[in-house]
Motif scaffolding. Structure first.
Motif, PDB file in Angstrom:
ATOM      1  N   ALA A  90       0.939  -1.139   0.060  1.00  0.00           N
ATOM      2  CA  ALA A  90      -0.062   0.098   0.020  1.00  0.00           C
ATOM      3  C   ALA A  90       1.071   1.345   0.015  1.00  0.00           C
ATOM      4  O   ALA A  90       0.467   2.237  -0.497  1.00  0.00           O
ATOM      5  N   ALA A  91       1.880   1.214   0.655  1.00  0.00           N
ATOM      6  CA  ALA A  91       2.900   2.435   0.843  1.00  0.00           C
ATOM      7  C   ALA A  91       3.527   2.661  -0.430  1.00  0.00           C
ATOM      8  O   ALA A  91       3.633   3.843  -0.844  1.00  0.00           O
ATOM      9  N   LEU A  92       3.893   1.526  -1.270  1.00  0.00           N
ATOM     10  CA  LEU A  92       4.535   1.803  -2.541  1.00  0.00           C
ATOM     11  C   LEU A  92       3.391   2.297  -3.529  1.00  0.00           C
ATOM     12  O   LEU A  92       3.967   3.209  -4.365  1.00  0.00           O
ATOM     13  N   LEU A  93       2.264   1.615  -3.572  1.00  0.00           N
ATOM     14  CA  LEU A  93       1.214   2.077  -4.584  1.00  0.00           C
ATOM     15  C   LEU A  93       0.842   3.745  -4.126  1.00  0.00           C
ATOM     16  O   LEU A  93       0.689   4.528  -5.014  1.00  0.00           O
ATOM     17  N   THR A  94       0.615   3.827  -3.044  1.00  0.00           N
ATOM     18  CA  THR A  94       0.403   5.297  -2.496  1.00  0.00           C
ATOM     19  C   THR A  94       1.165   6.412  -2.964  1.00  0.00           C
ATOM     20  O   THR A  94       0.754   7.151  -3.510  1.00  0.00           O
ATOM     21  N   ILE A  95       2.696   6.093  -2.961  1.00  0.00           N
ATOM     22  CA  ILE A  95       3.479   7.080  -3.028  1.00  0.00           C
ATOM     23  C   ILE A  95       3.653   7.339  -4.766  1.00  0.00           C
ATOM     24  O   ILE A  95       3.850   8.372  -5.366  1.00  0.00           O
ATOM     25  N   THR A  96       3.503   6.120  -5.367  1.00  0.00           N
ATOM     26  CA  THR A  96       3.476   6.142  -6.772  1.00  0.00           C
ATOM     27  C   THR A  96       2.424   7.063  -7.457  1.00  0.00           C
ATOM     28  O   THR A  96       2.644   7.944  -7.927  1.00  0.00           O
ATOM     29  N   PHE A  97       1.186   6.936  -6.850  1.00  0.00           N
ATOM     30  CA  PHE A  97      -0.207   7.673  -7.276  1.00  0.00           C
ATOM     31  C   PHE A  97       0.003   9.014  -6.823  1.00  0.00           C
ATOM     32  O   PHE A  97      -0.215   9.925  -7.318  1.00  0.00           O
ATOM     33  N   ALA A  98       0.307   9.240  -5.476  1.00  0.00           N
ATOM     34  CA  ALA A  98       0.488  10.756  -4.844  1.00  0.00           C
ATOM     35  C   ALA A  98       1.667  11.466  -5.440  1.00  0.00           C
ATOM     36  O   ALA A  98       1.353  12.690  -5.742  1.00  0.00           O
ATOM     37  N   THR A  99       2.753  10.943  -5.812  1.00  0.00           N
ATOM     38  CA  THR A  99       3.724  11.535  -6.461  1.00  0.00           C
ATOM     39  C   THR A  99       3.313  12.101  -7.868  1.00  0.00           C
ATOM     40  O   THR A  99       3.366  13.244  -8.225  1.00  0.00           O
ATOM     41  N   SER A 100       2.537  11.192  -8.395  1.00  0.00           N
ATOM     42  CA  SER A 100       2.128  11.610  -9.719  1.00  0.00           C
ATOM     43  C   SER A 100       0.873  12.677  -9.840  1.00  0.00           C
ATOM     44  O   SER A 100       0.724  13.689 -10.532  1.00  0.00           O
ATOM     45  N   ALA A 101       0.127  12.391  -8.849  1.00  0.00           N
ATOM     46  CA  ALA A 101      -0.903  13.621  -8.510  1.00  0.00           C
ATOM     47  C   ALA A 101      -0.301  14.906  -8.258  1.00  0.00           C
ATOM     48  O   ALA A 101      -0.813  16.148  -8.587  1.00  0.00           O
ATOM     49  N   ALA A 102       0.686  14.824  -7.128  1.00  0.00           N
ATOM     50  CA  ALA A 102       1.219  15.922  -6.808  1.00  0.00           C
ATOM     51  C   ALA A 102       1.780  16.741  -7.750  1.00  0.00           C
ATOM     52  O   ALA A 102       2.065  17.948  -7.930  1.00  0.00           O
ATOM     53  N   LEU A 103       2.553  16.018  -8.762  1.00  0.00           N
ATOM     54  CA  LEU A 103       3.248  16.760 -10.042  1.00  0.00           C
ATOM     55  C   LEU A 103       2.363  17.238 -10.806  1.00  0.00           C
ATOM     56  O   LEU A 103       2.653  18.407 -11.288  1.00  0.00           O
ATOM     57  N   GLY A 104       1.097  16.560 -11.170  1.00  0.00           N
ATOM     58  CA  GLY A 104       0.072  17.299 -12.018  1.00  0.00           C
ATOM     59  C   GLY A 104      -0.504  18.396 -11.486  1.00  0.00           C
ATOM     60  O   GLY A 104      -0.605  19.339 -11.893  1.00  0.00           O
ATOM     61  N   VAL A 157      -6.529   3.945  -0.923  1.00  0.00           N
ATOM     62  CA  VAL A 157      -7.717   4.976  -0.807  1.00  0.00           C
ATOM     63  C   VAL A 157      -7.661   5.685   0.260  1.00  0.00           C
ATOM     64  O   VAL A 157      -7.608   7.129   0.633  1.00  0.00           O
ATOM     65  N   HIS A 158      -7.400   5.040   1.625  1.00  0.00           N
ATOM     66  CA  HIS A 158      -7.433   5.848   2.797  1.00  0.00           C
ATOM     67  C   HIS A 158      -6.070   6.637   3.120  1.00  0.00           C
ATOM     68  O   HIS A 158      -6.257   7.643   3.397  1.00  0.00           O
ATOM     69  N   ALA A 159      -4.976   6.116   2.590  1.00  0.00           N
ATOM     70  CA  ALA A 159      -3.718   6.888   2.724  1.00  0.00           C
ATOM     71  C   ALA A 159      -3.471   7.576   1.691  1.00  0.00           C
ATOM     72  O   ALA A 159      -2.543   8.580   1.906  1.00  0.00           O
ATOM     73  N   PHE A 160      -3.963   7.689   0.673  1.00  0.00           N
ATOM     74  CA  PHE A 160      -3.732   8.726  -0.189  1.00  0.00           C
ATOM     75  C   PHE A 160      -3.764  10.147  -0.141  1.00  0.00           C
ATOM     76  O   PHE A 160      -2.846  11.020  -0.583  1.00  0.00           O
ATOM     77  N   PRO A 161      -4.728  10.687   0.441  1.00  0.00           N
ATOM     78  CA  PRO A 161      -4.684  12.049   0.784  1.00  0.00           C
ATOM     79  C   PRO A 161      -3.661  12.509   1.748  1.00  0.00           C
ATOM     80  O   PRO A 161      -3.088  13.852   1.419  1.00  0.00           O
ATOM     81  N   TYR A 162      -3.381  11.852   2.540  1.00  0.00           N
ATOM     82  CA  TYR A 162      -2.126  12.290   3.437  1.00  0.00           C
ATOM     83  C   TYR A 162      -1.032  12.370   2.663  1.00  0.00           C
ATOM     84  O   TYR A 162      -0.042  13.294   2.958  1.00  0.00           O
ATOM     85  N   ALA A 163      -0.367  11.229   1.840  1.00  0.00           N
ATOM     86  CA  ALA A 163       0.528  11.253   1.053  1.00  0.00           C
ATOM     87  C   ALA A 163       0.765  12.383   0.267  1.00  0.00           C
ATOM     88  O   ALA A 163       1.621  12.903  -0.154  1.00  0.00           O
ATOM     89  N   VAL A 164      -0.431  12.560  -0.536  1.00  0.00           N
ATOM     90  CA  VAL A 164      -0.616  13.925  -1.399  1.00  0.00           C
ATOM     91  C   VAL A 164      -0.208  15.153  -0.650  1.00  0.00           C
ATOM     92  O   VAL A 164       0.398  16.041  -1.252  1.00  0.00           O
ATOM     93  N   ALA A 165      -0.705  15.455   0.511  1.00  0.00           N
ATOM     94  CA  ALA A 165      -0.483  16.663   1.352  1.00  0.00           C
ATOM     95  C   ALA A 165       0.975  16.865   1.544  1.00  0.00           C
ATOM     96  O   ALA A 165       1.707  17.887   1.250  1.00  0.00           O
ATOM     97  N   ILE A 166       1.788  15.540   1.920  1.00  0.00           N
ATOM     98  CA  ILE A 166       2.939  15.623   2.160  1.00  0.00           C
ATOM     99  C   ILE A 166       3.701  15.984   1.034  1.00  0.00           C
ATOM    100  O   ILE A 166       4.793  17.038   0.977  1.00  0.00           O
ATOM    101  N   ILE A 167       3.796  15.154  -0.041  1.00  0.00           N
ATOM    102  CA  ILE A 167       4.555  15.424  -1.184  1.00  0.00           C
ATOM    103  C   ILE A 167       4.203  16.551  -1.632  1.00  0.00           C
ATOM    104  O   ILE A 167       5.269  17.443  -2.396  1.00  0.00           O
ATOM    105  N   LEU A 168       2.994  17.125  -1.943  1.00  0.00           N
ATOM    106  CA  LEU A 168       2.585  18.420  -2.616  1.00  0.00           C
ATOM    107  C   LEU A 168       3.363  19.522  -1.609  1.00  0.00           C
ATOM    108  O   LEU A 168       3.842  20.731  -2.315  1.00  0.00           O
TER     109      LEU A 168
END
Length: 277
Positions: A90-104, A157-168
């Motif tokens: 979940a951590a690997l998938l979350t940071i992959t999606f979150a990094t892509s989302a933050a980059l966009g 889905v649960h961890a994605f918003p928190y990861a996006v906030a940190i990476i953004l």
């Protein structure tokens, strides 16, 4: 003139005393709040060393028997392996999606970025029980069986918003002139990302990964709905033992999970502090 000076000194002394009283009262009430929040946790940790195996205070004796029993408990170790495996994935998938989302998001105009950020943060404000019910219906609708895939998707889905906030937040301190200089020197967008962008936001990615791992490892409510009957994570195993009072070893489990979660939380803060420097 002298009376005026004495009056000013007296007012200053009264203000200092009032400030000390206010700070003392604030510290006192803050201590009460922390005691109310952490006293049950401390009692559980103390009970994990209680010779009688009861969650009582004061303990009747000191023992490590429950921790030794924990090391030989096959169900607990199996649930721990499941939780760690799902949390890592979940951590690997979350940071992959979150990094892509933050980059966009970092490349969008401010107006559209705020709208999409609010959309990404919706799972944070939705109660866990509502998320669990919604995911169960959705999984059945699209034909995803309840088990490892459903738990993994739910944790992402649960961890994605928190990861996006940190990476953004890492992208907010990124100097765009460095990216422009890299491309002016002939680097492709992909090479620029790996050689420049990734290294500058790496602390944020690491912090998001650690937070996603912690959230996945500790998640219970959503997991309870989407796990089905074939997946038993550590929180589900702890719940079943507390519910049926099978063994006092559950106190040792709670103490270990507490220590691991606190260590990961401290590690996230250290990583974020390093990034801010």
């Amino acid at each position: 003139m002298v009376d005026r000076v004495h009056q000013l000194n007296r007012v200053s002394v009264l203000r200092q005393r009032s400030g000390r009283v206010t700070r003392t009262a604030l510290f006192f009430f803050t201590g009460l709040v922390y005691a109310y929040l952490f006293a049950p946790i401390i009692i559980v940790v103390i009970a994990s060393f209680n010779a009688s195996g009861l969650t009582s205070f004061p303990p009747t004796g000191f023992t490590l028997a429950w921790y030794r029993e924990l090391l030989h408990d096959g169900d607990i170790l199996r649930a721990l392996r499941v939780s760690v495996t799902i949390a890592v994935a979940a951590a690997l998938l979350t940071i992959t999606f979150a990094t892509s989302a933050a980059l966009g998001l970092s490349r969008l105009p401010a107006h559209w970025r705020k709208i999409l950020q609010a959309t990404f943060y919706l799972p944070v404000v939705v109660p866990g029980i509502v998320t669990g019910i919604a995911l169960v219906f959705w999984f059945k609708r699209v034909g995803i069986p309840l088990g490892y895939p459903s738990v993994l998707i739910a944790h992402v889905v649960h961890a994605f918003p928190y990861a996006v906030a940190i990476i953004l937040s890492s992208f907010s301190s990124l100097d765009p002139r460095l990216l422009e200089a890299s491309q002016d020197l002939g680097a492709t967008p992909w090479r620029t990302f790996w050689r420049v962008t990734f290294h500058l936001i790496r602390p944020g990615i690491l912090g998001g990964a650690l937070l996603a791992f912690t959230l996945s490892f500790d998640e219970f409510v959503v997991t309870f709905f989407v796990a089905g009957g074939g997946v038993i994570t550590l929180p589900l195993e702890i719940y079943s033992r507390v519910r049926f009072l099978i063994s006092p070893v559950v106190n040792a489990i709670a103490a270990v999970v507490l220590v691991l979660s606190m260590l990961l939380a401290v590690l996230v803060q250290v990583v974020l502090r390093i990034r801010s420097r």
